[in-house]
Design a protein around this motif. Structure first.
Motif, mmCIF file in Angstrom:
data_model
loop_
_atom_site.group_PDB
_atom_site.id
_atom_site.type_symbol
_atom_site.label_atom_id
_atom_site.label_comp_id
_atom_site.label_asym_id
_atom_site.label_seq_id
_atom_site.Cartn_x
_atom_site.Cartn_y
_atom_site.Cartn_z
ATOM 1 N N LEU A 47 2.845 39.855 -28.645
ATOM 2 C CA LEU A 47 3.333 40.700 -29.738
ATOM 3 C C LEU A 47 3.633 42.111 -29.245
ATOM 4 N N MET A 48 2.738 42.657 -28.406
ATOM 5 C CA MET A 48 2.936 44.012 -27.907
ATOM 6 C C MET A 48 4.054 44.075 -26.863
ATOM 7 N N LYS A 49 4.242 42.994 -26.109
ATOM 8 C CA LYS A 49 5.370 42.952 -25.172
ATOM 9 C C LYS A 49 6.695 42.934 -25.933
ATOM 10 N N ILE A 50 6.699 42.289 -27.083
ATOM 11 C CA ILE A 50 7.897 42.307 -27.946
ATOM 12 C C ILE A 50 8.156 43.725 -28.434
ATOM 13 N N LEU A 51 7.099 44.409 -28.872
ATOM 14 C CA LEU A 51 7.239 45.785 -29.346
ATOM 15 C C LEU A 51 7.743 46.711 -28.244
ATOM 16 N N PHE A 52 7.314 46.472 -27.005
ATOM 17 C CA PHE A 52 7.689 47.350 -25.889
ATOM 18 C C PHE A 52 8.987 46.906 -25.217
ATOM 19 N N GLY A 53 9.611 45.842 -25.711
ATOM 20 C CA GLY A 53 10.892 45.420 -25.162
ATOM 21 C C GLY A 53 10.809 44.523 -23.946
ATOM 22 N N GLY A 73 14.888 46.298 -23.819
ATOM 23 C CA GLY A 73 14.036 46.473 -22.657
ATOM 24 C C GLY A 73 13.107 47.654 -22.873
ATOM 25 N N PRO A 74 12.163 47.884 -21.950
ATOM 26 C CA PRO A 74 11.211 48.989 -22.103
ATOM 27 C C PRO A 74 11.860 50.365 -22.248
ATOM 28 N N ARG A 75 13.004 50.574 -21.599
ATOM 29 C CA ARG A 75 13.650 51.887 -21.711
ATOM 30 C C ARG A 75 14.021 52.213 -23.154
ATOM 31 N N ASP A 76 14.435 51.188 -23.896
ATOM 32 C CA ASP A 76 14.767 51.408 -25.315
ATOM 33 C C ASP A 76 13.524 51.825 -26.093
ATOM 34 N N ALA A 77 12.379 51.161 -25.788
ATOM 35 C CA ALA A 77 11.127 51.499 -26.477
ATOM 36 C C ALA A 77 10.667 52.906 -26.108
ATOM 37 N N ILE A 78 10.780 53.236 -24.828
ATOM 38 C CA ILE A 78 10.361 54.568 -24.353
ATOM 39 C C ILE A 78 11.185 55.657 -25.024
ATOM 40 N N LYS A 79 12.487 55.420 -25.175
ATOM 41 C CA LYS A 79 13.363 56.404 -25.836
ATOM 42 C C LYS A 79 12.930 56.660 -27.278
ATOM 43 N N GLN A 80 12.345 55.629 -27.907
ATOM 44 C CA GLN A 80 11.876 55.763 -29.298
ATOM 45 C C GLN A 80 10.473 56.362 -29.369
ATOM 46 N N GLY A 81 9.868 56.641 -28.207
ATOM 47 C CA GLY A 81 8.534 57.249 -28.207
ATOM 48 C C GLY A 81 7.402 56.251 -28.188
ATOM 49 N N ILE A 82 7.644 55.062 -27.632
ATOM 50 C CA ILE A 82 6.609 54.026 -27.515
ATOM 51 C C ILE A 82 6.273 53.833 -26.046
ATOM 52 N N GLY A 162 6.966 61.142 -23.189
ATOM 53 C CA GLY A 162 7.125 61.508 -24.596
ATOM 54 C C GLY A 162 6.645 60.485 -25.600
ATOM 55 N N ALA A 163 5.795 59.556 -25.185
ATOM 56 C CA ALA A 163 5.311 58.531 -26.111
ATOM 57 C C ALA A 163 4.441 59.149 -27.200
ATOM 58 N N ARG A 164 4.667 58.713 -28.447
ATOM 59 C CA ARG A 164 3.805 59.102 -29.563
ATOM 60 C C ARG A 164 2.993 57.911 -30.073
ATOM 61 N N LEU A 165 3.486 56.703 -29.797
ATOM 62 C CA LEU A 165 2.745 55.482 -30.085
ATOM 63 C C LEU A 165 2.370 54.861 -28.742
ATOM 64 N N ILE A 166 1.068 54.754 -28.474
ATOM 65 C CA ILE A 166 0.599 54.276 -27.178
ATOM 66 C C ILE A 166 -0.115 52.941 -27.358
ATOM 67 N N ILE A 167 0.350 51.933 -26.604
ATOM 68 C CA ILE A 167 -0.259 50.608 -26.630
ATOM 69 C C ILE A 167 -1.177 50.476 -25.428
ATOM 70 N N LEU A 168 -2.442 50.170 -25.679
ATOM 71 C CA LEU A 168 -3.415 49.973 -24.607
ATOM 72 C C LEU A 168 -3.844 48.503 -24.603
#
Length: 515
Positions: A47-53, A73-82, A162-168
């Motif tokens: 589920l979290m891999k889906i969220l992170f692209g 991909g992850p770059r899209d998620a990073i651009k959104q602050g994830i 610049g992440a505001r939502l951090i998945i651990l």
């Protein structure tokens, strides 16, 4: 509270037919620590891999900050602050801390930006470290820092971008209790600044301690989301597993017999040639569990590696059923009815590019029962593997799946199945339940107790002090490479009492340790 993230009716079906997510719903509020819990294979990491692209959902909708989003991909998620910190770190060991944090986003200067601006890089990384109080030396090589510090580097990487939502993802699986406390402090500080954290874990004590809310997954489906302060470990564990879970280990009093392992005046060097273990002596008898307590890094790893032939000793003797092990090879030791559950399942516990079947017969593939002349008896191997998958509840499509495709907990079950199926006379279990869910922990504990009751001598090493206390008949405490106490656990000991030895505050007289 403001809704930051909504994942609605998420399905993920892999080409081989595996259903990782089956209609998962997740709602995360801004500025909260949200725990995502469930058994191994429940679909949390997917589920979290889906969220992170990193994965594409088969169906479903993701809304972030109120808007529908699609990540290629992850770059899209990073651009959104994830940002995501993975269970197995994504660092380059030969680079420094600052080089890892800035990797791919290096600062440039000069004509056509040809040169790295290392001075500005160090300044920015140092400011980042100071701001978030994630203490680590920016100029240290990653290969030379502790596991806890590596995790801080991973968190700093996502904060820098610049992440505001951090998945651990399973952030405490390889941390000492002290490092876990430091991580939790950092998480609380981030939330004070209105960051949001999604925290994947199996450890219910941590869920209760750190999270505001928890979403429980089971078999790829959302079961319930609870307010942590209004819930309990018992309630969450029942939602996870679908039944009541015992939090205590039920066992009869040990009936130890003759000594199986004797360690006499053992001294073992670490990778730098310094003495990690100094003049250590103890013995383990058939039918007892001897547990080692101690803050990680006090010689536990080197001791286990010496006994299993993975590390050369400096002096002393290791005797197993009257035979000297000190000059034996790993293969010779493996053939002597000694089982070993290693602390690092990915590096020394399994071959990730081989199938489950291949991993289950790794060290017995030359046995007559699995061979016909020069050829392997595939039918027998398949039958054995299917039986192990059933007996140890390994959540997998079939025995031909690659070990590297399994969740951490299911890979651990493969290793434990292989080692226990040998019916060892000595079982060395190092961090046997690390990264494993509550239901699997209960099962693994029962299997270890069962082996003890069958007459196996068990050497247990665990960073979870409660696990050492609950399972062990006797407890040795390691501090600074020495055994400072050997304690009888027939009347259960308290964590505070053992902790005073672990921290070097107390020490038994040498005569008592020798006894």
């Amino acid at each position: 509270m403001t809704v930051l993230l909504e994942m609605k009716d998420i399905h993920k079906v892999y080409p081989n037919g595996t259903k990782a997510n089956q209609g998962v719903d997740l709602t995360v509020h801004e500025g909260e620590i949200h725990a995502l819990v469930g058994e191994n294979g429940a679909g949390k990491s997917t589920l979290m891999k889906i969220l992170f692209g990193l994965e594409t959902p088969t169906s479903g909708e993701i809304r972030y900050k109120g808007q529908p989003v699609t990540f290629q991909g992850p770059r899209d998620a990073i651009k959104q602050g994830i940002g995501m910190v993975h269970q197995h770190f994504m660092l380059v060991p030969s680079l420094t801390v600052s080089e890892n944090i800035l990797l791919g986003d290096e600062l440039r200067k000069g004509f056509f930006s040809l040169f790295r601006d290392r001075k500005r890089e160090l300044t920015e990384v140092d400011q980042l470290i100071q701001r978030y109080t994630l203490k680590v030396d920016p100029q240290a090589k990653v290969e030379m820092i502790s596991v806890g510090q590596k995790q801080r580097v991973e968190i700093l990487k996502v904060l820098y971008r610049g992440a505001r939502l951090i998945i651990l993802d399973e952030p405490t699986a390889v941390l000492t209790p002290q490092e876990t406390d430091e991580l939790f402090h950092s998480m609380k500080e981030l939330v004070k600044e209105n960051y949001t954290v999604i925290f994947i874990t199996h450890k219910l004590r941590e869920v209760m301690e750190i999270s505001d809310r928890a979403t429980i997954l089971r078999a790829g489906k959302t079961i319930e989301t609870v307010q942590t302060k209004n819930s309990s470990q018992e309630e969450i564990s029942k939602l996870m597993v679908g039944r009541n879970v015992l939090f205590r280990v039920e066992k009869e009093e040990a009936k130890p017999k003759e000594p199986v392992l004797k360690v006499n005046h053992l001294t073992v060097p670490d990778d730098k040639g310094l003495e990690a273990i100094r003049n250590v002596s103890f013995q383990i008898r058939a039918g007892e569990i001897f547990g080692f307590a101690g803050v990680e890094g006090n010689g536990q790893t080197e001791l286990i590696e010496a006994i299993t032939g993975l590390r050369k000793i400096k002096s002393g003797q290791i005797e197993y059923l009257g035979q000297d092990l000190t000059e034996k090879t790993v293969a010779q030791i493996r053939a002597m009815k000694i089982g070993h559950i290693p602390e690092d399942r990915q590096t020394t516990g399994a071959c990730l590019t081989s199938t489950i079947s291949e991993n289950l017969i790794l060290d017995c593939c030359r046995a007559k029962e699995y061979r016909r002349g020069p050829f392997l008896e595939q039918k027998k191997i398949k039958g054995f593997s299917q039986q192990m998958i059933k007996d140890f509840d390994i959540r997998v499509q079939n025995e031909d799946a690659l070990a590297g495709s399994l969740s951490g907990g299911n890979l651990q079950k493969v290793i434990i199945a292989r080692e226990l199926s040998k019916n060892p006379k000595l079982l060395i279990a190092s961090q046997p339940t690390r990264g494993v869910d509550i239901g699997a922990i209960e099962f693994i504990h029962r299997e270890i107790i069962k082996k003890r009751d069958e007459g196996t001598a068990v050497l247990l090493v665990s960073a979870e002090l409660s696990e050492v206390i609950n399972l062990s008949d006797r407890i040795g405490v390691l501090y600074n490479g020495e055994i400072v106490a050997i304690l009888d656990n027939s009347t259960p000991l308290s964590e505070e009492e053992i902790g005073s030895y672990m921290l070097g505050i107390k020490r038994q007289e040498q005569e008592a340790v020798a006894e």
